[in-house]
Design an enzyme around this catalytic site. Structure first.
Site, short mmCIF file in Angstrom:
data_model
loop_
_atom_site.label_atom_id
_atom_site.label_comp_id
_atom_site.label_asym_id
_atom_site.label_seq_id
_atom_site.Cartn_x
_atom_site.Cartn_y
_atom_site.Cartn_z
N HIS A 60 0.96 -1.07 -0.04
CA HIS A 60 -0.07 0.00 0.11
C HIS A 60 0.77 1.32 0.00
CE1 HIS A 60 -3.99 -1.08 -0.09
NE2 HIS A 60 -4.12 -1.93 0.87
N ASP B 146 -6.38 3.52 10.69
CA ASP B 146 -7.50 3.70 10.24
C ASP B 146 -8.13 2.72 9.31
OD1 ASP B 146 -7.76 6.45 11.67
OD2 ASP B 146 -7.52 7.47 9.80
N GLU C 191 -10.22 12.21 16.29
CA GLU C 191 -9.68 12.77 15.00
C GLU C 191 -10.52 13.69 14.46
OE1 GLU C 191 -8.84 9.86 11.91
OE2 GLU C 191 -7.78 8.35 13.23
#
Ligand SMILES: Cc1cc2nc3c(=O)[nH]c(=O)nc-3n(C[C@H](O)[C@H](O)[C@H](O)COP(=O)(O)OP(=O)(O)OC[C@H]3O[C@@H](n4cnc5c(N)ncnc54)[C@H](O)[C@@H]3O)c2cc1C
Length: 437
Positions: A16, A77, A188
């Site tokens: 990723h 996340d 957040e």
């Protein structure tokens, strides 16, 4: 693999990273998810932990540890990332203000160094390698196993979002929440710029506290800041947790009609980005370029940053979310390789843009990359003391500037554990010498 060969090796987690960091041009790429070895082993008890492979996905660790009523303490996340991949960076999310990043919640690692040695390391044994590898961008060794610290897992989560129109009020509330002892479990936030028509997107699975007032709220296209918090609980504690939340909310200065609430399972909450992934994949919008820019900004400079960037360099958030939240470094271990700004409190600001592959307009790759460059130039001209997270540089001079006074230690560790510069060439930090032919 030594000096007589030009071959390099990259460990690839879930692949990723965005700039080829897990690739090795003309070298060997190891698919870490294929690593065979002992299964995940959970040790329950006071100091609970789980032993996992370096190629294990965090989502699998969550499901396995939940069988024992346990779970890791710190997350990202998105959980479809490997242990080795996030521990090579830091692993930061809304829990990091109180738990530290994932690299601060690991007890022990098994590492194969660039010299081919298999070393078990921890705070007590081979601590230089242990701390070097954590946040070490794959430069000193390949993480083959990790011992992750666990805690009791809650069953449910109260998940809350609310809006602000003044950045100073929003950031004051965020900062007081991360510094107070009795706070939320997750904090957040994100920015909404010029999104009048689509204002519902930010809260599609949430219910308004006051539906009538909420339906009358109009932002008139102003830049808005969404504070996102969560409190964990078990069903038998629902009343107490509601009271705690009421108390915490009563101290905040959000726009009253914009309080939105949701109640979901712990797994649903932690795996929330995957649900978006499924939708985006169906629309063919997942496997497209993601020119992301992640910055760590000292608390004392966040207002200059917000003023110069939101609404000016970035005039709308239609290319993707912009996350923004502070963390409290005093809870973090600073012996790892991970580089942060000098101040105790700093913000993570993540520009998570997606680019439409064939577009040459404002949603195209070139435009977004140029916009990222403008943000970086602004930070540099204004001397904000910003550090990149998930950093990407092309020259050793730039890496040296990134590490600052820590560069010397980094280089020493490189020559101790990977003297031929075999590992993680995709970071473009060290170059393996070409052999004579
Ligand atoms: C949708 C999404 C959401 C994200 N959210 C967050 C977030 O909330 N917080 C956050 O901190 N990050 C987040 N990230 C970023 C993520 O942490 C990095 O992209 C990370 O590199 C991904 O891990 P990976 O398993 O894909 O690793 P890869 O991209 O495959 O590898 C990353 C680097 O680590 C090295 N590496 C990989 N495995 C090992 C190993 N076993 N030993 C040594 N080196 C290794 C590679 O060589 C490479 O240099 C997110 C990414 C995505 C796609």
């Amino acid at each position: 693999m030594g000096s007589a060969s030009g071959i390099t090796v990259a460990a690839r987690g879930h692949g990723h990273s965005l700039e080829g960091q897990s690739q090795a041009h003309e070298g060997v790429v190891i698919n870490m998810e294929s690593l065979e070895g002992p299964q995940m082993q959970v040790y329950a008890g006071k100091l609970a932990y789980v032993d996992v492979s370096g190629g294990e996905l965090w989502i699998n660790i969550l499901h396995e540890t939940l069988k024992y009523g346990l779970a890791p303490k710190s997350w990202t996340d998105y959980l479809h990332l490997t242990v080795g991949g996030t521990l090579s960076n830091a692993g930061i999310s809304g829990q990091a203000f109180r738990r530290g990043p994932q690299i601060n919640n690991v007890n022990q690692l098994e590492v194969v160094t660039g010299k081919g040695e298999v070393v078990t390391c921890s705070e007590e044994h081979n601590s230089d390698l242990f701390y070097g590898v954590l946040g070490g961008l794959g430069q000193f060794g390949i993480i083959t196993r990790a011992r992750i610290s666990l805690e009791q897992a809650p069953k449910m989560v109260k998940w809350i979002r609310m809006l602000y129109s003044e950045f100073s009020v929003f950031s004051k509330d965020q900062e007081s929440l991360i510094l107070s002892e009795n706070s939320f479990d997750y904090i957040e936030g994100f920015v909404i710029i010029n999104r009048t028509g689509l204002l519902n997107n930010w809260r599609s699975s949430f219910n308004p506290k006051d539906p009538l007032q909420a339906s009358q709220f109009n932002s008139y296209g102003k830049t808005l800041y969404c504070l996102e918090v969560a409190k964990y609980f078990n069903p038998d504690e629902a009343n107490i947790v509601n009271q705690k939340i009421e108390r915490l909310l009563s101290k905040l200065s959000y726009i009253p009609p914009t309080l939105f609430l949701s109640e979901v399972s712990y797994v649903h909450f932690l795996d929330r980005v995957h649900m978006s992934e499924v939708i985006l994949r169906e629309k063919g919008l997942w496997e497209i370029p993601h020119p992301w820019l992640n910055l760590l900004i000292p608390k004392s400079k966040i207002h200059n940053f917000a003023e110069g960037v939101f609404g000016k360099i970035i005039t709308n958030t239609s290319n993707g979310p912009i996350l923004i939240y502070p963390v409290n470094k005093s809870k973090w271990n600073n012996r790892t390789s991970f580089v942060t700004p000098d101040e105790d409190n700093f913000y993570l600001v993540a520009f998570l843009s997606s680019a439409v592959p064939s577009s040459t307009g404002t949603d195209g790759l070139e435009y977004i990359l140029a916009q990222n460059e403008r943000i970086l130039n602004f930070c540099s001209m204004a001397d904000l003391g910003v550090k990149q997270y998930l950093p990407h540089y092309n020259t050793q001079e730039e890496w040296q500037a990134h590490f600052g006074f820590r560069w010397e230690v980094f280089v020493k560790r490189k020559s101790a554990y990977d003297p031929f510069a075999i590992l993680a060439p995709g970071q473009r930090m060290f170059t393996k010498a070409k052999p004579f032919v």
